[in-house]
Design an enzyme around this catalytic site. Sequence first.
Site, PDB file in Angstrom:
ATOM      1  N   LYS A 184       0.856  -1.186   0.000  1.00  0.00           N
ATOM      2  CA  LYS A 184       0.000   0.000   0.000  1.00  0.00           C
ATOM      3  C   LYS A 184       0.898   1.245   0.000  1.00  0.00           C
ATOM      4  CE  LYS A 184      -4.350   1.278   2.128  1.00  0.00           C
ATOM      5  NZ  LYS A 184      -5.457   0.756   2.919  1.00  0.00           N
TER       6      LYS A 184
ATOM      7  N   ARG B  54     -25.550  -2.765   6.789  1.00  0.00           N
ATOM      8  CA  ARG B  54     -25.253  -4.191   6.589  1.00  0.00           C
ATOM      9  C   ARG B  54     -25.796  -5.061   7.716  1.00  0.00           C
ATOM     10  NH1 ARG B  54     -20.044  -5.530   3.388  1.00  0.00           N
ATOM     11  NH2 ARG B  54     -20.918  -4.706   1.468  1.00  0.00           N
TER      12      ARG B  54
ATOM     13  N   GLU C 238     -19.520  -5.955  10.076  1.00  0.00           N
ATOM     14  CA  GLU C 238     -20.500  -5.196  10.847  1.00  0.00           C
ATOM     15  C   GLU C 238     -21.567  -6.101  11.459  1.00  0.00           C
ATOM     16  OE1 GLU C 238     -19.439  -4.362   7.783  1.00  0.00           O
ATOM     17  OE2 GLU C 238     -18.455  -2.422   8.053  1.00  0.00           O
TER      18      GLU C 238
END
Length: 642
Positions: free
Chosen positions: A282, A395, A367
């Site tokens: 990253k 969600r 979640e």
Amino acid sequence: MSTKYLDKINFPSDLRKLSLNELLKVADELREKTIETVSKTGGHLGAGLGVIELTVALHYVFNTPRDRLIWDVGHQAYPHKILTGRKNKINTLRQKDGLYGFVKRSESEYDPFGTAHSSTSISAGMGMKIAKDLNKDDANIISVIGDGALSAGMAYEALNNVGATNKQMIVILNDNEMSIDRPVGAMSNYLTKLLSSKQYTSIRSLLKKISEKLPKSISKTLYKAEEYSKGLVAGGTLFEELGFYYLGPIDGHDIKTLVRVLENIKNSNFGKPIFLHCITKKGRGYEPAEKSNDKFHGVNKFDVKTGQSLSLSNKKTYSTVFGETLSKAADDDEKIIAITAAMMSGTGLDIFNLNHPSRLFDVGIAEQHAVTMAAGLATEGYKPFVAIYSTFLQRAYDQIVHDVALQKLPVRFAIDRAGLVGADGPTHAGSFDITYLSTLPNFIIMAPSSQNELIRMIKTSLLIDDRPSAFRYPRGTGILDTNDLTNQSIEIGKGIILNEGNDVAILNLGTRIQSCNEAIKLLSNHNIFPTLADARFAKPIDKDLIDKLLDNHKYLITIEEGSSGGFGASLLNYINNERIKPTATKINNLFFPDRFVDHQPPEEQYSEVGMTANAIAEKVIKFFADNVIDFQSFNNTKKIDL
Ligand SMILES: Cc1ncc(C[n+]2csc(CCOP(=O)(O)OP(=O)(O)O)c2C)c(N)n1
């Protein structure tokens, strides 16, 4: 910057005319362009820099847009946008009327599926693959998913389903060993183990593997037996066991290898789904990003030379106030537990983690699991606070209904990023939580109008131990009066009159209170002096307060930073179905319109939905204009006496 190659590339077809060596130059220029762009627009940088080579290789090898390329989350797709017809618009990224910061179908035919919420790419790809097969169309389907996104339940549901088929769709794991913060979970540990137990697969052995016909079932069994007997859980065993043809891990920054492997994948018939494991970094190629803790996941505008943010604000955000307050409360209450779904710093829980690491649980992008886990904690007498952005909490709706509300468990929901969120746009707006929670029995729902109110509401929710409670607060900074020492809990279901006026009452829920105050100033120039009340609670609503406002005013406006069906609807429900005394008061409910609001600065979004000071004042003036006959009598209305 000199963009010798990029200048000539408008679409992937231009890229495909280049040699392998030239692709290396394209990657360099693409990286530079991405850094330069985000330094001016802000946005997601680290993720895009990590997939520069993968982006180039994918568009070089595959016949996009006919071949479908789905970027999970979509925050890494800026380089993809540059290569797919949007180079000249890339400086409009995240700006009003400009390119979106995630993947959006209406933006380009190269964006076959909109993404922003994570872990959807394999499911969407599977749907496309089924459709292509039914149409006898042999287009390739490629889903690129990060190791962070692979922590979500949806991704496993999809792997489980896809792996059991013979559908040759391609899943590429972009494994940079980062989510937003450090990735968590057993899968993350497994991927690390996989890496450390294996060298990067050499191109020779990889191509040999690809070119081999699929091993017959017996030799396959023998091969596995041998692998187990060596005690190695390597070689992609888990993904193979799930039914994928596992390839890798390969260096996701080595364009030449990527191209050769992808070409072989494209040209081979595996008769089963393929899982290509790429190792990337990253923030790759930009030192300040590579060196920073979060690898420049999401940044404000910055100075390219130093990587220093150009943002000047040092005001506290609501998230920080939440993290600090909960952490302080946990000093004295060992039952407090904080839960995050891969958003520790985003929710301010990094502060809690510093002080109470053993009571902070980061469950990954999960979640649903976070909510039910909190429910479990509540059954054992703990005080779980689940901090999730409003949009991602969507969600977990069934878990909220079935596991929390139905069982009346005292889970506390800290709902961050409520309301409109500016440049992140409709995929990230917190528009629906008041509505979807208000409809649930047993819930207490609060919305602070200031950071002091947030502190009070956190303290209030601590005391609510017989039912679920939620407090929702916006992105960014707000009003914090540090001299205010009344940061104590508040009475459940009671609003407060902030300003007594006459004729008109504004009943506000949430942080538009500032606009309401400004509107009142504007209206005073017209000799109109509204009453202003802070509803504080979306549920239970304050019926006494509503009665008083109705009895003493000719016009009542409610304001909430959310969709229809929320606070205003609850108020009307009360008036129409419960309140006995009829009312002649004209009522208007301000809520978000029945459409998704595009990305643009928050104040412009609020202007679009009619919730600025001017818009509120205009609404009141219009009421007076429309009721000109009554206007005389308004002036005789007595000030309310509360
Ligand atoms: C359902 C959902 N929860 C949370 C997020 C916030 N989020 C955006 S990117 C991200 C991390 C993704 O990590 P990974 O897939 O590894 O991609 P990377 O940024 O490392 O390239 C998270 C948690 C989200 N987009 N969707």
